[in-house]
Design a protein around this motif. Structure first.
Motif, mmCIF file in Angstrom:
data_model
loop_
_atom_site.group_PDB
_atom_site.id
_atom_site.type_symbol
_atom_site.label_atom_id
_atom_site.label_comp_id
_atom_site.label_asym_id
_atom_site.label_seq_id
_atom_site.Cartn_x
_atom_site.Cartn_y
_atom_site.Cartn_z
ATOM 1 N N GLU A 61 0.830 -1.200 0.000
ATOM 2 C CA GLU A 61 0.000 0.000 0.000
ATOM 3 C C GLU A 61 0.869 1.256 0.000
ATOM 4 O O GLU A 61 0.587 2.216 -0.718
ATOM 5 N N ALA A 62 1.946 1.232 0.780
ATOM 6 C CA ALA A 62 2.856 2.382 0.818
ATOM 7 C C ALA A 62 3.522 2.581 -0.532
ATOM 8 O O ALA A 62 3.646 3.718 -1.014
ATOM 9 N N THR A 63 3.938 1.502 -1.157
ATOM 10 C CA THR A 63 4.579 1.592 -2.473
ATOM 11 C C THR A 63 3.616 2.178 -3.492
ATOM 12 O O THR A 63 3.990 3.070 -4.272
ATOM 13 N N TRP A 80 1.023 4.113 -2.949
ATOM 14 C CA TRP A 80 0.777 5.514 -2.611
ATOM 15 C C TRP A 80 1.937 6.378 -3.098
ATOM 16 O O TRP A 80 1.722 7.421 -3.720
ATOM 17 N N CYS A 120 2.951 9.670 3.574
ATOM 18 C CA CYS A 120 2.710 8.269 3.236
ATOM 19 C C CYS A 120 2.522 7.438 4.504
ATOM 20 O O CYS A 120 1.596 6.630 4.584
ATOM 21 N N LEU A 121 3.406 7.627 5.465
ATOM 22 C CA LEU A 121 3.269 6.896 6.732
ATOM 23 C C LEU A 121 1.933 7.199 7.399
ATOM 24 O O LEU A 121 1.256 6.293 7.895
ATOM 25 N N VAL A 140 -0.862 5.382 5.298
ATOM 26 C CA VAL A 140 -0.857 3.917 5.375
ATOM 27 C C VAL A 140 -1.201 3.429 6.779
ATOM 28 O O VAL A 140 -1.923 2.448 6.944
#
Length: 75
Positions: A2-4, A6, A29-30, A33
Motif C-alpha cells: 500500500e505504501a509503495t 501511494w 505516506c506513513l 498507510v
C-alpha cells in the motif's frame, strides 16, 4: 504494498522533488498507510542526498516543521 502504491502515484505526479518535498511525502505516506497522525517526537527521520553523507533530523522542531508544511499543503 500500500505504501509503495501511494508513493508511486505521488512520484508520478511530481517526478522532480527536492529533499524537503521528499521528506514531506514520506511522512504523509506513513500517516496515510498507518491511518495515524504523528507528533514530531514520534518519528526519527534520516536523509541522504546525492554526493552528501547520511544525516538525521534529530531535532523535534525540525520534524515539526515538516508536519506544519505538510498540513498547510493539504489545505
Amino acid at each position: 504494498t500500500e505504501a509503495t502504491n501511494w508513493l508511486e502515484k505521488r512520484i508520478a505526479a511530481e517526478p522532480e522533488t527536492d529533499d524537503d518535498a521528499t521528506v514531506q511525502m514520506a511522512i504523509m505516506c506513513l500517516q496515510h498507510v498507518l491511518s495515524s497522525d504523528f507528533k514530531g517526537s514520534d518519528l526519527e527521520v534520516g536523509v541522504i542526498s546525492e554526493g552528501q553523507r547520511f544525516k538525521t533530523l534529530g531535532e523535534v522542531s525540525c520534524i515539526s516543521c515538516y508536519f506544519f508544511f505538510s498540513f498547510q499543503k493539504c489545505f
